[in-house]
Motif scaffolding. Sequence first.
Motif, PDB file in Angstrom:
ATOM      1  N   ARG A 134      13.649   7.824  -2.477  1.00  0.00           N
ATOM      2  CA  ARG A 134      12.627   7.214  -1.359  1.00  0.00           C
ATOM      3  C   ARG A 134      12.872   5.712  -1.697  1.00  0.00           C
ATOM      4  NH1 ARG A 134      10.314   9.816  -5.567  1.00  0.00           N
ATOM      5  NH2 ARG A 134       9.551   8.142  -6.588  1.00  0.00           N
ATOM      6  N   HIS A 135      14.333   5.110  -1.832  1.00  0.00           N
ATOM      7  CA  HIS A 135      14.592   4.127  -2.369  1.00  0.00           C
ATOM      8  C   HIS A 135      16.046   3.576  -2.604  1.00  0.00           C
ATOM      9  CE1 HIS A 135      10.421   3.195  -2.889  1.00  0.00           C
ATOM     10  NE2 HIS A 135      10.412   3.548  -4.236  1.00  0.00           N
ATOM     11  N   PRO A 136      16.826   3.805  -1.109  1.00  0.00           N
ATOM     12  CA  PRO A 136      18.404   3.406  -1.126  1.00  0.00           C
ATOM     13  C   PRO A 136      18.526   2.257  -1.339  1.00  0.00           C
ATOM     14  CG  PRO A 136      17.556   4.590   0.638  1.00  0.00           C
ATOM     15  CD  PRO A 136      16.196   4.212   0.316  1.00  0.00           C
ATOM     16  N   ILE A 137      18.101   1.131  -0.725  1.00  0.00           N
ATOM     17  CA  ILE A 137      18.074   0.657  -0.046  1.00  0.00           C
ATOM     18  C   ILE A 137      18.185  -0.693  -1.812  1.00  0.00           C
ATOM     19  CG2 ILE A 137      17.474  -2.296   0.433  1.00  0.00           C
ATOM     20  CD1 ILE A 137      15.927  -0.767   2.854  1.00  0.00           C
ATOM     21  N   TYR A 138      17.188   0.116  -2.766  1.00  0.00           N
ATOM     22  CA  TYR A 138      17.199  -1.238  -4.376  1.00  0.00           C
ATOM     23  C   TYR A 138      18.325  -0.212  -5.274  1.00  0.00           C
ATOM     24  CZ  TYR A 138      12.571  -2.662  -3.773  1.00  0.00           C
ATOM     25  OH  TYR A 138      11.147  -3.605  -3.117  1.00  0.00           O
ATOM     26  N   ALA A 177       1.921  -1.532  15.232  1.00  0.00           N
ATOM     27  CA  ALA A 177       1.575  -1.599  14.033  1.00  0.00           C
ATOM     28  C   ALA A 177       0.486  -0.564  13.438  1.00  0.00           C
ATOM     29  CB  ALA A 177       0.514  -2.403  13.631  1.00  0.00           C
ATOM     30  N   GLU A 178      -0.486   0.379  15.305  1.00  0.00           N
ATOM     31  CA  GLU A 178      -1.345   1.356  14.931  1.00  0.00           C
ATOM     32  C   GLU A 178      -0.235   2.525  14.642  1.00  0.00           C
ATOM     33  OE1 GLU A 178      -0.959  -1.144  17.102  1.00  0.00           O
ATOM     34  OE2 GLU A 178      -2.711  -1.981  17.457  1.00  0.00           O
ATOM     35  N   HIS A 179       0.595   2.643  15.030  1.00  0.00           N
ATOM     36  CA  HIS A 179       1.555   4.346  14.982  1.00  0.00           C
ATOM     37  C   HIS A 179       2.731   3.872  14.038  1.00  0.00           C
ATOM     38  CE1 HIS A 179      -1.077   4.500  18.631  1.00  0.00           C
ATOM     39  NE2 HIS A 179      -1.430   5.881  17.950  1.00  0.00           N
ATOM     40  N   PRO A 180       2.600   3.440  13.145  1.00  0.00           N
ATOM     41  CA  PRO A 180       3.486   3.168  11.662  1.00  0.00           C
ATOM     42  C   PRO A 180       4.435   4.654  12.063  1.00  0.00           C
ATOM     43  CG  PRO A 180       1.799   3.308  10.204  1.00  0.00           C
ATOM     44  CD  PRO A 180       1.363   3.465  11.665  1.00  0.00           C
ATOM     45  N   VAL A 181       5.616   4.670  11.376  1.00  0.00           N
ATOM     46  CA  VAL A 181       6.220   5.396  11.011  1.00  0.00           C
ATOM     47  C   VAL A 181       6.962   6.036   9.514  1.00  0.00           C
ATOM     48  CG1 VAL A 181       8.717   6.921  11.650  1.00  0.00           C
ATOM     49  CG2 VAL A 181       7.639   5.623  13.513  1.00  0.00           C
ATOM     50  N   LEU A 182       7.062   7.016   9.192  1.00  0.00           N
ATOM     51  CA  LEU A 182       7.303   7.399   7.528  1.00  0.00           C
ATOM     52  C   LEU A 182       8.932   7.531   7.917  1.00  0.00           C
ATOM     53  CD1 LEU A 182       7.506   6.899   4.589  1.00  0.00           C
ATOM     54  CD2 LEU A 182       5.848   9.791   5.058  1.00  0.00           C
ATOM     55  N   VAL A 183       9.865   7.099   7.571  1.00  0.00           N
ATOM     56  CA  VAL A 183      11.355   7.084   7.792  1.00  0.00           C
ATOM     57  C   VAL A 183      11.877   8.149   6.481  1.00  0.00           C
ATOM     58  CG1 VAL A 183      13.324   6.576   7.608  1.00  0.00           C
ATOM     59  CG2 VAL A 183      11.795   5.206   8.542  1.00  0.00           C
ATOM     60  N   GLY A 237      -1.299   7.999   3.310  1.00  0.00           N
ATOM     61  CA  GLY A 237      -1.833   8.964   2.564  1.00  0.00           C
ATOM     62  C   GLY A 237      -1.520   9.732   2.100  1.00  0.00           C
ATOM     63  N   GLU A 238      -1.844  11.733   2.361  1.00  0.00           N
ATOM     64  CA  GLU A 238      -0.521  12.632   2.478  1.00  0.00           C
ATOM     65  C   GLU A 238       0.397  12.612   2.593  1.00  0.00           C
ATOM     66  OE1 GLU A 238      -0.357  16.065  -0.258  1.00  0.00           O
ATOM     67  OE2 GLU A 238      -2.277  14.382  -0.517  1.00  0.00           O
ATOM     68  N   GLU A 239       0.742  12.153   3.399  1.00  0.00           N
ATOM     69  CA  GLU A 239       2.132  12.741   3.862  1.00  0.00           C
ATOM     70  C   GLU A 239       3.287  11.585   3.217  1.00  0.00           C
ATOM     71  OE1 GLU A 239       4.934  11.061   8.303  1.00  0.00           O
ATOM     72  OE2 GLU A 239       2.496  10.769   7.568  1.00  0.00           O
ATOM     73  N   TYR A 240       2.679  10.482   2.880  1.00  0.00           N
ATOM     74  CA  TYR A 240       4.024  10.140   1.442  1.00  0.00           C
ATOM     75  C   TYR A 240       3.729  10.653   0.236  1.00  0.00           C
ATOM     76  CZ  TYR A 240       6.071   6.137  -0.686  1.00  0.00           C
ATOM     77  OH  TYR A 240       6.755   5.657  -1.404  1.00  0.00           O
ATOM     78  N   ASP A 241       2.471  11.358   0.176  1.00  0.00           N
ATOM     79  CA  ASP A 241       2.132  11.903  -1.374  1.00  0.00           C
ATOM     80  C   ASP A 241       3.261  13.270  -1.621  1.00  0.00           C
ATOM     81  OD1 ASP A 241       0.249   9.373  -2.074  1.00  0.00           O
ATOM     82  OD2 ASP A 241      -0.877  10.553  -1.946  1.00  0.00           O
ATOM     83  N   ALA A 242       3.084  13.823  -0.076  1.00  0.00           N
ATOM     84  CA  ALA A 242       4.390  14.857  -0.341  1.00  0.00           C
ATOM     85  C   ALA A 242       5.641  14.959  -0.284  1.00  0.00           C
ATOM     86  CB  ALA A 242       3.995  15.674   1.032  1.00  0.00           C
ATOM     87  N   TYR A 243       5.832  13.922   0.163  1.00  0.00           N
ATOM     88  CA  TYR A 243       7.111  12.643   0.174  1.00  0.00           C
ATOM     89  C   TYR A 243       7.431  12.204  -1.374  1.00  0.00           C
ATOM     90  CZ  TYR A 243      11.033   9.698   1.367  1.00  0.00           C
ATOM     91  OH  TYR A 243      12.680   9.113   1.158  1.00  0.00           O
ATOM     92  N   SER A 264       4.825  -1.327  -6.846  1.00  0.00           N
ATOM     93  CA  SER A 264       4.202  -1.522  -5.652  1.00  0.00           C
ATOM     94  C   SER A 264       3.968  -1.499  -4.346  1.00  0.00           C
ATOM     95  CB  SER A 264       4.162  -3.483  -5.867  1.00  0.00           C
ATOM     96  OG  SER A 264       4.020  -4.088  -4.967  1.00  0.00           O
ATOM     97  N   GLU A 265       5.546  -1.523  -3.975  1.00  0.00           N
ATOM     98  CA  GLU A 265       5.397  -0.978  -2.612  1.00  0.00           C
ATOM     99  C   GLU A 265       5.100   0.718  -2.313  1.00  0.00           C
ATOM    100  OE1 GLU A 265       9.412  -1.051  -1.235  1.00  0.00           O
ATOM    101  OE2 GLU A 265       9.776  -3.765  -1.568  1.00  0.00           O
ATOM    102  N   GLU A 266       5.022   1.836  -3.403  1.00  0.00           N
ATOM    103  CA  GLU A 266       4.868   2.938  -2.694  1.00  0.00           C
ATOM    104  C   GLU A 266       3.326   3.519  -2.824  1.00  0.00           C
ATOM    105  OE1 GLU A 266       6.231   5.529  -5.971  1.00  0.00           O
ATOM    106  OE2 GLU A 266       8.365   5.395  -4.519  1.00  0.00           O
ATOM    107  N   ALA A 267       2.520   2.453  -3.801  1.00  0.00           N
ATOM    108  CA  ALA A 267       1.056   2.339  -3.814  1.00  0.00           C
ATOM    109  C   ALA A 267       1.113   1.998  -2.344  1.00  0.00           C
ATOM    110  CB  ALA A 267       0.668   1.021  -4.663  1.00  0.00           C
ATOM    111  N   ALA A 268       1.366   0.912  -2.057  1.00  0.00           N
ATOM    112  CA  ALA A 268       1.111   0.210  -0.496  1.00  0.00           C
ATOM    113  C   ALA A 268       1.580   1.471   0.677  1.00  0.00           C
ATOM    114  CB  ALA A 268       1.637  -1.231  -0.168  1.00  0.00           C
ATOM    115  N   MET A 269       2.667   2.590   0.230  1.00  0.00           N
ATOM    116  CA  MET A 269       3.408   3.132   1.464  1.00  0.00           C
ATOM    117  C   MET A 269       1.750   4.004   1.203  1.00  0.00           C
ATOM    118  SD  MET A 269       6.228   2.131   2.815  1.00  0.00           S
ATOM    119  CE  MET A 269       6.177   3.895   3.504  1.00  0.00           C
ATOM    120  N   SER A 270       1.420   4.897  -0.069  1.00  0.00           N
ATOM    121  CA  SER A 270       0.687   5.847  -0.690  1.00  0.00           C
ATOM    122  C   SER A 270      -0.924   5.566   0.833  1.00  0.00           C
ATOM    123  CB  SER A 270       0.238   6.162  -2.246  1.00  0.00           C
ATOM    124  OG  SER A 270      -0.933   7.171  -1.846  1.00  0.00           O
TER     125      SER A 270
END
Length: 257
Positions: free
Chosen positions: A188-192, A173-179, A239-245, A229-235
């Motif tokens: 960004r949403h292949p499951i959907y 939980a302290e070190h999450p991974v952005l796939v 932070g900037e890592e997800y915004d760049a992704y 909703s999910e992208e707001a939580a991921m951002s």
Amino acid sequence: MASETNQDASQSDGKATGGLKPTTAMLIADASAAPAEHPHFIHSLALHFAETAIFLVAVVGAIALGLGITAYFAEHHYVLAYLAAYAGFRFSDLIVREDAEDSPPRKELGRRIAAQLPLLATFAAAPFERTYIYGGSAPAFVSALGLLLELLGMWLALGARIQLGFFTSGRTAEHPVLVKRGFYRYIRHPIYAGTFLVTFGWTLIYGAPVTAILTLIIGTILAQRQMKSEEAAMSASFGEEYDAYRRETDALIPDIW
């Protein structure tokens, strides 16, 4: 001796001494405890409704089998193949799914049931449209295309879920991974996207264009709302890592959306 004096005074007045009237503190405690039981009752009621609905569906299915629906499947191989593949897809999806650990079991059950309602509506609308508007069977090439899309959707949704679990194994939980590898390298949403293909393929199996259009419209609205909703939580988490992704990839369809 003081307690005995009070007891004697109560008896001399002719009042019962066996019980005490509730104090203000006791009433406040009772009032505060009442709301805690209310959610439990609502969850229990929801579970009973869900159990009843599942039982009724099972009864309808038994009646349908008794009326000879097996003969219908024998004549419509694409429909039977789709249902068999979809059953495998749902079972596999449950096996590789990562449940939300912070959601109570009853709340999670209610969420899953609510999420299936649009899918059940599609499953009912497509055969209804084919039977009562057009009649007969859908063209073979259309049904074959629907089965192909369903298989592609299964491959995409299950593969993305497996990749998500593989690339995030060992995270904390302290070190999450952005796939950002595998399917997530392109969308960004292949499951959907995969689940949408599986659902849309059902409308082609029956050759139901009205249901297909409604599935596209409603599915787009629901997916857009969920992804936002999910992208707001991921951002907020990355932070900037997800915004760049997000700037480098598309949501569901490469180079389109």
